[in-house]
Write a protein that holds these residues in place. Structure first.
Motif, PDB file in Angstrom:
ATOM      1  N   GLY A 264     -92.480  44.384 -20.826  1.00 27.31           N
ATOM      2  CA  GLY A 264     -91.071  44.570 -21.135  1.00 27.31           C
ATOM      3  C   GLY A 264     -90.832  44.596 -22.631  1.00 27.31           C
ATOM      4  N   ALA A 265     -89.774  45.250 -23.040  1.00 27.39           N
ATOM      5  CA  ALA A 265     -89.414  45.320 -24.458  1.00 27.39           C
ATOM      6  C   ALA A 265     -87.916  45.539 -24.586  1.00 27.39           C
ATOM      7  N   THR A 266     -87.361  45.046 -25.667  1.00 29.85           N
ATOM      8  CA  THR A 266     -85.948  45.253 -25.965  1.00 29.85           C
ATOM      9  C   THR A 266     -85.790  45.669 -27.419  1.00 29.85           C
ATOM     10  N   ASN A 267     -84.696  46.338 -27.695  1.00 28.05           N
ATOM     11  CA  ASN A 267     -84.367  46.776 -29.049  1.00 28.05           C
ATOM     12  C   ASN A 267     -82.874  46.576 -29.231  1.00 28.05           C
ATOM     13  N   ASN A 268     -82.488  45.815 -30.239  1.00 25.75           N
ATOM     14  CA  ASN A 268     -81.066  45.519 -30.441  1.00 25.75           C
ATOM     15  C   ASN A 268     -80.674  45.748 -31.901  1.00 25.75           C
ATOM     16  N   LEU A 269     -79.581  46.475 -32.104  1.00 27.72           N
ATOM     17  CA  LEU A 269     -79.007  46.707 -33.428  1.00 27.72           C
ATOM     18  C   LEU A 269     -77.580  46.189 -33.421  1.00 27.72           C
ATOM     19  N   ALA A 270     -77.262  45.339 -34.377  1.00 26.94           N
ATOM     20  CA  ALA A 270     -75.945  44.701 -34.395  1.00 26.94           C
ATOM     21  C   ALA A 270     -75.322  44.766 -35.778  1.00 26.94           C
ATOM     22  N   LEU A 271     -74.008  44.934 -35.798  1.00 27.85           N
ATOM     23  CA  LEU A 271     -73.193  44.831 -37.006  1.00 27.85           C
ATOM     24  C   LEU A 271     -72.193  43.704 -36.790  1.00 27.85           C
ATOM     25  N   PHE A 272     -72.024  42.860 -37.796  1.00 31.11           N
ATOM     26  CA  PHE A 272     -71.100  41.736 -37.638  1.00 31.11           C
ATOM     27  C   PHE A 272     -70.301  41.531 -38.913  1.00 31.11           C
ATOM     28  N   VAL A 273     -69.099  40.980 -38.745  1.00 30.67           N
ATOM     29  CA  VAL A 273     -68.242  40.650 -39.870  1.00 30.67           C
ATOM     30  C   VAL A 273     -67.363  39.478 -39.460  1.00 30.67           C
ATOM     31  N   GLN A 274     -67.129  38.569 -40.370  1.00 28.10           N
ATOM     32  CA  GLN A 274     -66.223  37.451 -40.108  1.00 28.10           C
ATOM     33  C   GLN A 274     -65.383  37.177 -41.354  1.00 28.10           C
ATOM     34  N   ASP A 275     -64.092  37.028 -41.130  1.00 32.29           N
ATOM     35  CA  ASP A 275     -63.148  36.742 -42.213  1.00 32.29           C
ATOM     36  C   ASP A 275     -62.602  35.337 -42.041  1.00 32.29           C
ATOM     37  N   THR A 276     -62.603  34.571 -43.118  1.00 29.85           N
ATOM     38  CA  THR A 276     -62.013  33.241 -43.115  1.00 29.85           C
ATOM     39  C   THR A 276     -60.794  33.254 -44.021  1.00 29.85           C
ATOM     40  N   TYR A 277     -59.655  32.960 -43.440  1.00 27.67           N
ATOM     41  CA  TYR A 277     -58.400  32.934 -44.197  1.00 27.67           C
ATOM     42  C   TYR A 277     -57.885  31.501 -44.236  1.00 27.67           C
ATOM     43  N   ARG A 278     -57.716  30.959 -45.440  1.00 29.66           N
ATOM     44  CA  ARG A 278     -57.233  29.594 -45.612  1.00 29.66           C
ATOM     45  C   ARG A 278     -55.901  29.603 -46.352  1.00 29.66           C
ATOM     46  N   PRO A 279     -54.785  29.501 -45.622  1.00 28.20           N
ATOM     47  CA  PRO A 279     -53.485  29.439 -46.291  1.00 28.20           C
ATOM     48  C   PRO A 279     -53.314  28.170 -47.120  1.00 28.20           C
ATOM     49  N   ASN A 280     -53.995  27.073 -46.678  1.00 26.31           N
ATOM     50  CA  ASN A 280     -54.014  25.837 -47.455  1.00 26.31           C
ATOM     51  C   ASN A 280     -55.274  25.062 -47.076  1.00 26.31           C
ATOM     52  N   PHE A 281     -55.416  23.855 -47.609  1.00 20.16           N
ATOM     53  CA  PHE A 281     -56.648  23.089 -47.405  1.00 20.16           C
ATOM     54  C   PHE A 281     -56.855  22.699 -45.953  1.00 20.16           C
ATOM     55  N   ASN A 282     -55.770  22.449 -45.217  1.00 18.07           N
ATOM     56  CA  ASN A 282     -55.882  21.902 -43.875  1.00 18.07           C
ATOM     57  C   ASN A 282     -55.926  22.956 -42.778  1.00 18.07           C
ATOM     58  N   TRP A 283     -55.657  24.210 -43.092  1.00 18.95           N
ATOM     59  CA  TRP A 283     -55.578  25.264 -42.073  1.00 18.95           C
ATOM     60  C   TRP A 283     -56.583  26.369 -42.386  1.00 18.95           C
ATOM     61  N   ALA A 284     -57.130  26.948 -41.314  1.00 18.41           N
ATOM     62  CA  ALA A 284     -58.043  28.079 -41.484  1.00 18.41           C
ATOM     63  C   ALA A 284     -57.983  28.966 -40.252  1.00 18.41           C
ATOM     64  N   ILE A 285     -58.039  30.275 -40.480  1.00 17.30           N
ATOM     65  CA  ILE A 285     -58.087  31.251 -39.400  1.00 17.30           C
ATOM     66  C   ILE A 285     -59.387  32.036 -39.533  1.00 17.30           C
ATOM     67  N   TYR A 286     -60.231  31.989 -38.494  1.00 17.06           N
ATOM     68  CA  TYR A 286     -61.502  32.695 -38.470  1.00 17.06           C
ATOM     69  C   TYR A 286     -61.384  33.897 -37.540  1.00 17.06           C
ATOM     70  N   THR A 287     -61.647  35.071 -38.067  1.00 18.39           N
ATOM     71  CA  THR A 287     -61.613  36.300 -37.277  1.00 18.39           C
ATOM     72  C   THR A 287     -62.973  36.965 -37.338  1.00 18.39           C
ATOM     73  N   GLY A 288     -63.606  37.137 -36.181  1.00 16.17           N
ATOM     74  CA  GLY A 288     -64.952  37.680 -36.152  1.00 16.17           C
ATOM     75  C   GLY A 288     -65.068  38.919 -35.280  1.00 16.17           C
ATOM     76  N   LEU A 289     -65.925  39.828 -35.685  1.00  9.92           N
ATOM     77  CA  LEU A 289     -66.178  41.056 -34.921  1.00  9.92           C
ATOM     78  C   LEU A 289     -67.672  41.340 -34.954  1.00  9.92           C
ATOM     79  N   ARG A 290     -68.249  41.636 -33.782  1.00 13.48           N
ATOM     80  CA  ARG A 290     -69.671  41.966 -33.692  1.00 13.48           C
ATOM     81  C   ARG A 290     -69.851  43.114 -32.701  1.00 13.48           C
ATOM     82  N   ILE A 291     -70.644  44.099 -33.091  1.00 11.41           N
ATOM     83  CA  ILE A 291     -70.964  45.235 -32.220  1.00 11.41           C
ATOM     84  C   ILE A 291     -72.474  45.277 -32.036  1.00 11.41           C
ATOM     85  N   ASP A 292     -72.933  45.223 -30.782  1.00 10.36           N
ATOM     86  CA  ASP A 292     -74.352  45.251 -30.453  1.00 10.36           C
ATOM     87  C   ASP A 292     -74.692  46.514 -29.679  1.00 10.36           C
ATOM     88  N   ARG A 293     -75.765  47.161 -30.069  1.00  9.90           N
ATOM     89  CA  ARG A 293     -76.321  48.265 -29.285  1.00  9.90           C
ATOM     90  C   ARG A 293     -77.660  47.783 -28.740  1.00  9.90           C
TER      91      ARG A 293
END
Length: 499
Positions: free
Chosen positions: A454-483
């Motif tokens: 058996g064999a597998t082949n995987n190609l992936a692109l990923f990106v993640q954005d971290t947005y911090r409006p202040n010290f106590n809050w954070a919004i993480y948005t991630g996107l990944r595409i796998d072939r």
């Protein structure tokens, strides 16, 4: 008796599965630093490091109390202080981690076993290509600088392998100094009961103001200690059931099952050799090549039964519990497996800390990987015929990522990952199940009766954005595409001669 040709059964097919997977995640956290830290202190035994920096959870250097995941760290000081001898022992110090009591035992995190945990050693994926398991003995524990454990899924950054979490292990590497030649020796000699050895010797050397080299050799060995206890459930006695009466009542566990004995002494002999060369290219820019060789043999010996009849221990038959119930013994349950592994790992890593760029290329070549088991054993010291399952494989991995952290309140990490995995399993009949080379050619040439590839082949692109409006809050948005592509899957049952 006339010999005849056994009917040939061959199944061979090529299967290609290609799929594209898109993962999108958004995590909103509203936790102050004090609240997160309070949550961690509920576990008294976990190693604590104030303001620890982690790179695994978000693929960027970030304070552990600001990450969206549950992260724990084990350092080389923790390993030395607690006299830890294996990677699994080091990880077992952390909350939610359970170590299996099997020989060459694995780990469980939050109920998931090693096959659902992505394990990285200096960026090299250590999960095998056959069943995604991990050979923990292949990792030299005394060369470890730190272990980071990220609990929970990390699919947007690491893919689907890390369902239960990601374990990132970094080994020690002395950083080049300006125009100072230096050499540092390290080692230990350890001996314990049951013929236990734990020896290590190595060095880190500064050969110039730009080049550092290091090498380390380890051996961890034991003749075995009791473990892997065997239990069984009682069944109803029927008119056709033939039972034997034990000398003493069979011990019963709290869950109602009966303690039948153990596989005996868990023995292993593991040898590791690791080396690295680091070249400083420019300021905050380096290129490192590292190599790891490991050879491991493990087995169970001297099985033990809790049940005796006429003063002699028994390992098979139906043991009478009372007039209505009995428990069945099977000799094969007492013998376990005999495993053999041999790995070569190559890793080349380019780091540019000034521009936050990292590129890694590595190869994990499993020259030997598999185990043997007995066929219809009739005694606890059985050394007769058995079955050998041998499944060497190779993983080739490329990973590149870049971080943009000077974008106001945003920090972005993006990258590409390509991975190719392959394995070939061969199953053979053995004349002696403890000897992996004792192929039985009576029925099949070379004892070989089944091949799986058996064999597998995987190609992936990923990106993640971290947005911090202040010290106590954070919004993480991630996107990944796998072939993902699976191909060259073949199953063949070979022909043989039958009397």
């Amino acid at each position: 008796m006339k010999k005849g040709k056994r009917k040939k059964t061959v199944t061979s097919f090529k299967q290609t599965n290609t799929s594209k997977i898109m993962l999108f995640s958004m995590i909103l956290t509203a936790m102050s630093a004090s609240i997160v830290y309070a949550a961690d202190t509920n576990v008294a035994d976990e190693p604590k490091v104030s303001h620890t920096i982690t790179v695994t959870a978000t693929r960027t250097m970030e304070d552990i109390i600001k990450t969206p995941s549950a992260v724990s760290v084990v350092t080389d000081k923790d390993i030395e202080t607690r006299r830890v001898d294996t990677v699994t022992d080091a990880l077992q110090m952390l909350p939610g981690v359970y170590k299996s009591q099997k020989a060459n035992g694995g780990l469980q995190i939050r109920g998931f076993d090693s096959t659902d945990i992505l394990v990285l050693l200096n960026g090299v994926p250590m999960n095998n290509t056959f069943n995604n398991g991990v050979d923990w003995e292949a990792i030299p524990v005394h060369s470890i600088e730190r272990i980071e454990l990220v609990r929970g899924p990390s699919s947007s950054l690491y893919g689907g392998r890390g369902v239960a979490g990601v374990i990132n292990i970094q080994t020690k590497q002395q950083q080049p100094k300006q125009s100072v030649k230096d050499i540092h020796w390290h080692g230990q000699i350890g001996y314990g009961s049951h013929g236990t050895l734990n020896n290590e010797l190595g060095f880190d050397a500064q050969v110039s103001n730009r080049i550092t080299v290091g090498m380390s050799a380890e051996q961890r060995k034991t003749d075995g200690y009791p473990g892997f206890f065997i239990t069984g459930r009682a069944a109803n006695i029927s008119p056709s059931t033939v039972t034997v009466t034990p000398d003493n009542p069979v011990p019963q566990t709290k869950d109602g099952s009966y303690l039948l004995g153990s596989r005996g002494d868990k023995s292993f002999n593991n040898k590791n050799l690791s080396a690295y060369v680091t070249m400083k290219l420019r300021d905050r820019e380096s290129l490192t090549y590292s190599y790891l060789y490991t050879k491991n043999r493990y087995a169970y010996e001297n099985p033990m039964s809790t049940i005796t009849v006429n003063g002699a221990p028994i390992f098979s038959g139906n043991v009478k519990i009372n007039n209505q119930k009995y428990v069945a013994l099977r000799t094969s349950r007492y013998l376990g497996y005999d495993g053999l592994k041999e790995y070569h790992a190559h890793n080349l890593q380019y780091k540019n800390d000034k521009n936050k760029l990292q590129v890694t290329f590595n190869i994990l070549d499993r020259k030997k990987d598999g185990f043997s088991s007995p066929s219809n054993p009739n005694t606890p010291n059985y050394s007769g015929p058995g079955d050998d399952s041998f499944y060497p494989g190779k993983t080739i991995n490329f990973d590149a990522q870049k971080v943009w952290d000077r974008m106001g309140k945003h920090s972005v990490v993006a990258g590409i990952n390509w991975k190719k995995e392959s394995f070939e399993q061969k199953r053979r009949e053995l004349t002696n199940w403890r000897n992996h080379s004792s192929f039985d050619s009576t029925t099949y040439p070379g004892g070989l009766y089944e091949i799986n590839k058996g064999a597998t082949n995987n190609l992936a692109l990923f990106v993640q954005d971290t947005y911090r409006p202040n010290f106590n809050w954070a919004i993480y948005t991630g996107l990944r595409i796998d072939r993902f592509k699976k191909f060259m899957v073949k199953v063949a049952t070979l022909s043989g001669v039958q009397n």
